[in-house]
Design a protein around this motif. Structure first.
Motif, mmCIF file in Angstrom:
data_model
loop_
_atom_site.group_PDB
_atom_site.id
_atom_site.type_symbol
_atom_site.label_atom_id
_atom_site.label_comp_id
_atom_site.label_asym_id
_atom_site.label_seq_id
_atom_site.Cartn_x
_atom_site.Cartn_y
_atom_site.Cartn_z
ATOM 1 N N GLY A 14 -64.135 -52.388 -15.527
ATOM 2 C CA GLY A 14 -64.701 -53.284 -16.471
ATOM 3 C C GLY A 14 -65.732 -52.866 -15.976
ATOM 4 N N LEU A 15 -66.492 -53.234 -14.668
ATOM 5 C CA LEU A 15 -67.946 -53.577 -13.762
ATOM 6 C C LEU A 15 -67.925 -51.976 -13.467
ATOM 7 N N VAL A 16 -67.140 -51.256 -12.601
ATOM 8 C CA VAL A 16 -67.214 -49.965 -12.723
ATOM 9 C C VAL A 16 -67.949 -49.524 -13.854
ATOM 10 N N ALA A 17 -67.160 -49.466 -15.078
ATOM 11 C CA ALA A 17 -67.890 -49.038 -16.180
ATOM 12 C C ALA A 17 -69.160 -49.415 -16.792
ATOM 13 N N ILE A 22 -74.893 -48.304 -16.842
ATOM 14 C CA ILE A 22 -76.413 -48.916 -15.883
ATOM 15 C C ILE A 22 -77.229 -47.595 -15.503
ATOM 16 N N TRP A 23 -76.656 -46.651 -14.614
ATOM 17 C CA TRP A 23 -76.661 -45.767 -13.531
ATOM 18 C C TRP A 23 -76.528 -44.035 -14.616
ATOM 19 N N GLN A 24 -75.964 -44.296 -15.436
ATOM 20 C CA GLN A 24 -76.677 -42.434 -16.467
ATOM 21 C C GLN A 24 -78.285 -42.708 -17.329
ATOM 22 N N ALA A 25 -78.086 -44.657 -18.445
ATOM 23 C CA ALA A 25 -78.661 -45.257 -18.373
ATOM 24 C C ALA A 25 -81.143 -45.346 -18.407
#
Length: 189
Positions: A14-17, A22-25
């Motif tokens: 869940g943390l990785v996803a 967040i990185w993609q946004a």
């Protein structure tokens, strides 16, 4: 695998996803809205600009705002334009807007007093926006160019207030060709 290990794996997944989301946004926002300020000069040549027939000739001082809704550079000058409208609308200045062809968007509520223009002869040759053109009381182009120079636009670094004040005092202004460095978006295309 036991239950605590599965919970730990689920939490890590869940943390990785979440981190990936967040990185993609962030990268999408940055690619779309954050542009570096480059020091490339833009030449604004007003030789071809003309008022449309319904506005040509003697009349009030006329200000035309060239607006591309997709340009992130508008953010700084829209508040400045609203302030200009408040200060000069009752002093014999009319404010108009020409939206870039093929674009869609809505101006903020505080710019609702801008009168839309369907066309402005010569505007297809604009180099960039945001830009402004000012015609004097005789219908002669007095100024064409940016609101200011630099990364931000406000009354402190604006070219517009001194020009409007001079025209309203009856002093001639001739500045229809301007070279400036600032935040601009291409108008053509």
């Amino acid at each position: 695998m036991n239950l605590p290990t599965l919970k730990l794996l689920g939490t890590l997944l869940g943390l990785v996803a979440g981190a990936v989301f967040i990185w993609q946004a962030y990268t999408t926002f940055q690619a779309r809205y954050v542009r570096p300020f480059d020091n490339q000069a833009t030449f604004f040549d007003g030789a071809r600009l003309q008022l449309p027939r319904e506005l040509a000739g003697p009349g009030p001082v006329r200000v035309v705002h060239f607006w591309d809704p997709a340009c992130p550079c508008n953010v700084g000058n829209q508040q400045h334009l609203a302030d200009l409208m408040q200060r000069f609308k009752d002093r014999g200045v009319t404010f108009h807007v020409l939206q870039k062809r093929g674009t869609r968007g809505y101006l903020p509520d505080d710019l609702a007093g801008l009168k839309p223009l369907g066309n402005l002869p010569g505007s297809e040759h604009l180099p960039a926006s945001p830009a402004v053109a000012i015609w004097d009381r005789q219908g002669q182009l007095a100024y064409f160019g940016p609101y200011s120079e630099g990364a931000v636009c406000n009354a402190a670094n604006s070219f517009i207030e001194p020009i409007l004040n001079a025209l309203l005092e009856g002093r001639p202004v001739s500045a229809s060709n301007t070279l400036a460095v600032g935040c601009y978006c291409p108008w053509a295309g």
